[in-house]
Structure formats: structure tokens, C-alpha cells
Design a protein around this motif. Structure first.
Motif, PDB file in Angstrom:
ATOM      1  N   GLY A 211      48.509 -12.149 -34.969  1.00  0.00           N
ATOM      2  CA  GLY A 211      47.854 -10.877 -35.205  1.00  0.00           C
ATOM      3  C   GLY A 211      47.304 -10.192 -33.978  1.00  0.00           C
ATOM      4  O   GLY A 211      46.384  -9.382 -34.092  1.00  0.00           O
ATOM      5  N   ILE A 212      47.845 -10.504 -32.774  1.00  0.00           N
ATOM      6  CA  ILE A 212      47.395  -9.791 -31.582  1.00  0.00           C
ATOM      7  C   ILE A 212      48.526  -8.891 -31.098  1.00  0.00           C
ATOM      8  O   ILE A 212      49.692  -9.097 -31.412  1.00  0.00           O
ATOM      9  CB  ILE A 212      46.938 -10.744 -30.458  1.00  0.00           C
ATOM     10  CG1 ILE A 212      48.113 -11.569 -29.923  1.00  0.00           C
ATOM     11  CG2 ILE A 212      45.827 -11.654 -30.951  1.00  0.00           C
ATOM     12  CD1 ILE A 212      47.746 -12.395 -28.687  1.00  0.00           C
ATOM     13  N   SER A 213      48.171  -7.885 -30.334  1.00  0.00           N
ATOM     14  CA  SER A 213      49.162  -6.929 -29.866  1.00  0.00           C
ATOM     15  C   SER A 213      50.098  -7.583 -28.856  1.00  0.00           C
ATOM     16  O   SER A 213      49.799  -8.628 -28.265  1.00  0.00           O
ATOM     17  CB  SER A 213      48.469  -5.734 -29.216  1.00  0.00           C
ATOM     18  OG  SER A 213      47.874  -6.125 -27.980  1.00  0.00           O
ATOM     19  N   GLN A 214      51.215  -6.919 -28.652  1.00  0.00           N
ATOM     20  CA  GLN A 214      52.185  -7.418 -27.667  1.00  0.00           C
ATOM     21  C   GLN A 214      51.564  -7.447 -26.273  1.00  0.00           C
ATOM     22  O   GLN A 214      51.746  -8.414 -25.528  1.00  0.00           O
ATOM     23  CB  GLN A 214      53.427  -6.517 -27.684  1.00  0.00           C
ATOM     24  CG  GLN A 214      54.574  -7.022 -26.832  1.00  0.00           C
ATOM     25  CD  GLN A 214      55.881  -6.340 -27.196  1.00  0.00           C
ATOM     26  OE1 GLN A 214      56.070  -5.909 -28.332  1.00  0.00           O
ATOM     27  NE2 GLN A 214      56.800  -6.257 -26.259  1.00  0.00           N
ATOM     28  N   ALA A 215      50.834  -6.418 -25.921  1.00  0.00           N
ATOM     29  CA  ALA A 215      50.208  -6.358 -24.598  1.00  0.00           C
ATOM     30  C   ALA A 215      49.194  -7.479 -24.425  1.00  0.00           C
ATOM     31  O   ALA A 215      49.118  -8.113 -23.356  1.00  0.00           O
ATOM     32  CB  ALA A 215      49.542  -5.000 -24.392  1.00  0.00           C
ATOM     33  N   ALA A 216      48.397  -7.741 -25.471  1.00  0.00           N
ATOM     34  CA  ALA A 216      47.401  -8.809 -25.392  1.00  0.00           C
ATOM     35  C   ALA A 216      48.074 -10.171 -25.264  1.00  0.00           C
ATOM     36  O   ALA A 216      47.604 -11.050 -24.532  1.00  0.00           O
ATOM     37  CB  ALA A 216      46.494  -8.777 -26.613  1.00  0.00           C
ATOM     38  N   PHE A 217      49.199 -10.350 -25.968  1.00  0.00           N
ATOM     39  CA  PHE A 217      49.921 -11.610 -25.879  1.00  0.00           C
ATOM     40  C   PHE A 217      50.467 -11.829 -24.471  1.00  0.00           C
ATOM     41  O   PHE A 217      50.344 -12.915 -23.899  1.00  0.00           O
ATOM     42  CB  PHE A 217      51.063 -11.638 -26.889  1.00  0.00           C
ATOM     43  CG  PHE A 217      51.985 -12.802 -26.717  1.00  0.00           C
ATOM     44  CD1 PHE A 217      51.580 -14.088 -27.067  1.00  0.00           C
ATOM     45  CD2 PHE A 217      53.253 -12.629 -26.177  1.00  0.00           C
ATOM     46  CE1 PHE A 217      52.429 -15.172 -26.892  1.00  0.00           C
ATOM     47  CE2 PHE A 217      54.111 -13.698 -26.005  1.00  0.00           C
ATOM     48  CZ  PHE A 217      53.692 -14.977 -26.363  1.00  0.00           C
ATOM     49  N   VAL A 218      51.061 -10.794 -23.888  1.00  0.00           N
ATOM     50  CA  VAL A 218      51.599 -10.923 -22.527  1.00  0.00           C
ATOM     51  C   VAL A 218      50.480 -11.257 -21.548  1.00  0.00           C
ATOM     52  O   VAL A 218      50.654 -12.076 -20.629  1.00  0.00           O
ATOM     53  CB  VAL A 218      52.353  -9.642 -22.119  1.00  0.00           C
ATOM     54  CG1 VAL A 218      52.751  -9.681 -20.647  1.00  0.00           C
ATOM     55  CG2 VAL A 218      53.595  -9.463 -22.991  1.00  0.00           C
ATOM     56  N   GLN A 219      49.320 -10.659 -21.746  1.00  0.00           N
ATOM     57  CA  GLN A 219      48.187 -10.973 -20.874  1.00  0.00           C
ATOM     58  C   GLN A 219      47.757 -12.435 -21.038  1.00  0.00           C
ATOM     59  O   GLN A 219      47.403 -13.108 -20.065  1.00  0.00           O
ATOM     60  CB  GLN A 219      47.007 -10.041 -21.184  1.00  0.00           C
ATOM     61  CG  GLN A 219      45.804 -10.245 -20.284  1.00  0.00           C
ATOM     62  CD  GLN A 219      46.120 -10.096 -18.808  1.00  0.00           C
ATOM     63  OE1 GLN A 219      46.971  -9.291 -18.413  1.00  0.00           O
ATOM     64  NE2 GLN A 219      45.448 -10.866 -17.968  1.00  0.00           N
ATOM     65  N   GLN A 220      47.794 -12.935 -22.271  1.00  0.00           N
ATOM     66  CA  GLN A 220      47.485 -14.350 -22.498  1.00  0.00           C
ATOM     67  C   GLN A 220      48.471 -15.244 -21.743  1.00  0.00           C
ATOM     68  O   GLN A 220      48.096 -16.285 -21.198  1.00  0.00           O
ATOM     69  CB  GLN A 220      47.549 -14.656 -23.999  1.00  0.00           C
ATOM     70  CG  GLN A 220      46.408 -14.099 -24.815  1.00  0.00           C
ATOM     71  CD  GLN A 220      45.087 -14.793 -24.500  1.00  0.00           C
ATOM     72  OE1 GLN A 220      45.031 -15.997 -24.282  1.00  0.00           O
ATOM     73  NE2 GLN A 220      44.021 -14.016 -24.467  1.00  0.00           N
ATOM     74  N   MET A 221      49.739 -14.845 -21.711  1.00  0.00           N
ATOM     75  CA  MET A 221      50.736 -15.629 -20.992  1.00  0.00           C
ATOM     76  C   MET A 221      50.452 -15.643 -19.499  1.00  0.00           C
ATOM     77  O   MET A 221      50.621 -16.669 -18.837  1.00  0.00           O
ATOM     78  CB  MET A 221      52.143 -15.081 -21.267  1.00  0.00           C
ATOM     79  CG  MET A 221      52.589 -15.196 -22.717  1.00  0.00           C
ATOM     80  SD  MET A 221      52.473 -16.896 -23.364  1.00  0.00           S
ATOM     81  CE  MET A 221      53.529 -17.751 -22.222  1.00  0.00           C
ATOM     82  N   ARG A 222      50.027 -14.527 -18.963  1.00  0.00           N
ATOM     83  CA  ARG A 222      49.661 -14.497 -17.540  1.00  0.00           C
ATOM     84  C   ARG A 222      48.538 -15.484 -17.266  1.00  0.00           C
ATOM     85  O   ARG A 222      48.530 -16.174 -16.232  1.00  0.00           O
ATOM     86  CB  ARG A 222      49.241 -13.085 -17.134  1.00  0.00           C
ATOM     87  CG  ARG A 222      50.363 -12.066 -17.137  1.00  0.00           C
ATOM     88  CD  ARG A 222      49.928 -10.769 -16.477  1.00  0.00           C
ATOM     89  NE  ARG A 222      51.011  -9.782 -16.513  1.00  0.00           N
ATOM     90  CZ  ARG A 222      51.091  -8.798 -17.394  1.00  0.00           C
ATOM     91  NH1 ARG A 222      50.120  -8.642 -18.308  1.00  0.00           N
ATOM     92  NH2 ARG A 222      52.102  -7.960 -17.378  1.00  0.00           N
ATOM     93  N   GLN A 223      47.592 -15.564 -18.180  1.00  0.00           N
ATOM     94  CA  GLN A 223      46.464 -16.469 -17.986  1.00  0.00           C
ATOM     95  C   GLN A 223      46.884 -17.929 -18.085  1.00  0.00           C
ATOM     96  O   GLN A 223      46.276 -18.796 -17.452  1.00  0.00           O
ATOM     97  CB  GLN A 223      45.371 -16.140 -18.997  1.00  0.00           C
ATOM     98  CG  GLN A 223      44.720 -14.775 -18.771  1.00  0.00           C
ATOM     99  CD  GLN A 223      43.694 -14.430 -19.834  1.00  0.00           C
ATOM    100  OE1 GLN A 223      43.336 -15.249 -20.673  1.00  0.00           O
ATOM    101  NE2 GLN A 223      43.214 -13.192 -19.807  1.00  0.00           N
ATOM    102  N   LEU A 224      47.929 -18.227 -18.872  1.00  0.00           N
ATOM    103  CA  LEU A 224      48.425 -19.600 -18.950  1.00  0.00           C
ATOM    104  C   LEU A 224      49.108 -20.029 -17.664  1.00  0.00           C
ATOM    105  O   LEU A 224      49.223 -21.224 -17.390  1.00  0.00           O
ATOM    106  CB  LEU A 224      49.391 -19.752 -20.125  1.00  0.00           C
ATOM    107  CG  LEU A 224      48.772 -19.694 -21.519  1.00  0.00           C
ATOM    108  CD1 LEU A 224      49.863 -19.839 -22.582  1.00  0.00           C
ATOM    109  CD2 LEU A 224      47.716 -20.777 -21.709  1.00  0.00           C
TER     110      LEU A 224
END
Length: 240
Positions: free
Chosen positions: A144-157
Motif C-alpha cells: 500500500g505504498i506509492s511507487q516512488a516511496a517504494f523506490v526510495q525504500q530500495m535506495r535505503q536498503l
């Protein structure tokens, strides 16, 4: 709803449209390059077996990670780019026939030297594929998170190679040093075919649920690749 989705995929598969090849490809040259990577893997495996200390073995595994990712980034992914997508595609040869999303994931890993049950895993749900490649310690789930928020989470990983599972799709995410996030997958959207594209611009990344497994951080998987140890399928269902 799922049946409607699958029907749409089958209509796309029959449309005959797919991405045009973006780079030159030669089957003999591809196989020869993979053989050279395998020779380097074999030499590194011999060093690993002879390593006398944990530190020496860790150094070998770090080199193995770099070699494996280089094989995928420089050779396997470019070769498969523009191979047409189809729902039942299961080609063994880049740019010949067609390939479905699950088959692309397992075939790319196979071509890079990982011994795995390519056909059986390709037919599984995305989460099952990921669980056969890594453990819960390397998995992350988002809903339930936006595509942009998900991509940002991936950067943080952080940088590395991930297998990505979506509601009805599976592929790779490649996070680069500096924060670029690429999606590498056999896409049913757009022209329909294997692409490497910016994740934040990928239409296929739209999904309610997303799960990723950071396979490049899994030392057990790296060791299996390095030593040529076959993966044993777990939790799979047999499908025709």
C-alpha cells in the motif's frame, strides 16, 4: 479479477509487438563469454576451498559476489534484453522465441552459473521463487505504498541485486552505487519484452504488494554459486 488480468496478458502475448534489440547479440559469443566467467568462478572456488582462515574465505566470497554481478550486468542482462515476452514463453536462448517473467528470472540466474531447477521455480509464485533463493533475513515486504516511496525504500536498503515479487509479476531490481534503481524484467507492458529501465518509471512496478529478496547479500547463495552446489526446490507446487 486475476482471470481478467491473465486474459489481458494473453491478449498482449498474441499482439506480436515487442522491443527491438538494443545491442548486438551472437549466441556463440554469448556462450563463450559465459564459459570464461565459469572458468574464473572455478578458479575462485579452488582458492575458496584452500583458504585457511575465515577472513580468507570471506575475501573469496566478496570476489565471488563481484564476479557474479559482473556476469549478470555485463553479459546476461544485455543478451536477454529485447527478447519478446509472452505468458507461456520459456526460451533457453536470448532473443529467440519468447520468455515469461518467471522464466527470465530463473534463466538469467542459470546462465550466470547458478545451478537451480529452472523450470520448476519459474512456474512458482514470486514469493516462492524468492524464498528458494534467500532467507527471511534478506527479505522485505511492502504494501500500500506509492511507487516512488517504494523506490526510495530500495535506495535505503543499499546497492545490490534483488529479486522482486509483485501481485502478478516477478523480476530483478538492481540498486547501484549512487542510488539509481533499475528494474530488469520480462515486461508485459509497453512493447513487451526484456528491459532494463528506471524503476520509478516502470509501469510494471505498480502493485499493491511488493516483496524483495536481496540475493547478493546471501552468503549461502553466493557459496552455492561459487562451488556449483545445486539448489534444492522447497515449497513448490507442480504445475503443467
Amino acid at each position: 479479477m486475476k482471470n481478467l488480468f491473465y486474459s489481458a496478458l494473453l491478449l498482449l502475448a498474441g499482439s506480436g509487438c515487442h522491443a527491438q534489440p538494443s545491442t548486438d547479440y551472437s549466441a556463440p559469443a554469448y556462450r563463450a563469454t559465459l564459459q570464461r566467467f565459469d572458468q574464473r568462478r572455478t578458479a575462485l572456488a579452488a582458492r575458496y576451498r584452500q583458504a585457511a582462515t575465515p577472513a580468507a574465505r570471506a575475501t573469496c566470497l566478496a570476489e565471488a559476489r563481484d564476479l557474479w554481478l559482473t556476469a549478470l550486468d555485463s553479459t546476461v542482462f544485455p543478451a536477454w534484453e529485447s527478447t519478446p515476452w509472452s505468458f507461456y514463453g520459456h526460451s533457453w536462448e536470448p532473443r529467440q522465441g519468447s520468455i515469461a517473467c518467471g522464466y527470465f528470472v530463473t534463466t538469467a540466474l542459470h546462465d550466470a552459473g547458478l545451478r537451480l531447477p529452472r523450470t520448476l521455480l519459474a512456474k512458482q509464485a514470486a514469493t516462492v521463487i524468492i524464498r528458494n533463493l534467500t532467507t527471511e533475513a534478506h527479505m522485505h515486504r511492502y504494501r500500500g505504498i506509492s511507487q516512488a516511496a517504494f523506490v526510495q525504500q530500495m535506495r535505503q536498503l543499499g546497492p545490490g541485486l534483488y529479486v522482486l515479487g509483485l501481485d502478478y509479476h516477478v523480476g530483478f531490481l538492481r540498486v547501484r552505487e549512487g542510488g539509481a534503481v533499475q528494474m530488469v524484467h520480462s515486461s508485459y507492458t509497453g512493447a513487451g519484452g526484456v528491459v532494463r529501465e528506471a524503476a520509478d518509471a516502470s509501469a510494471a512496478l505498480e502493485s499493491q504488494a511488493r516483496v524483495v529478496g536481496k540475493i547478493s547479500d546471501d552468503t549461502t547463495l553466493l557459496r552455492a554459486w561459487l562451488l556449483g552446489t545445486p539448489l534444492v526446490a522447497r515449497g513448490c507446487t507442480v504445475k503443467s
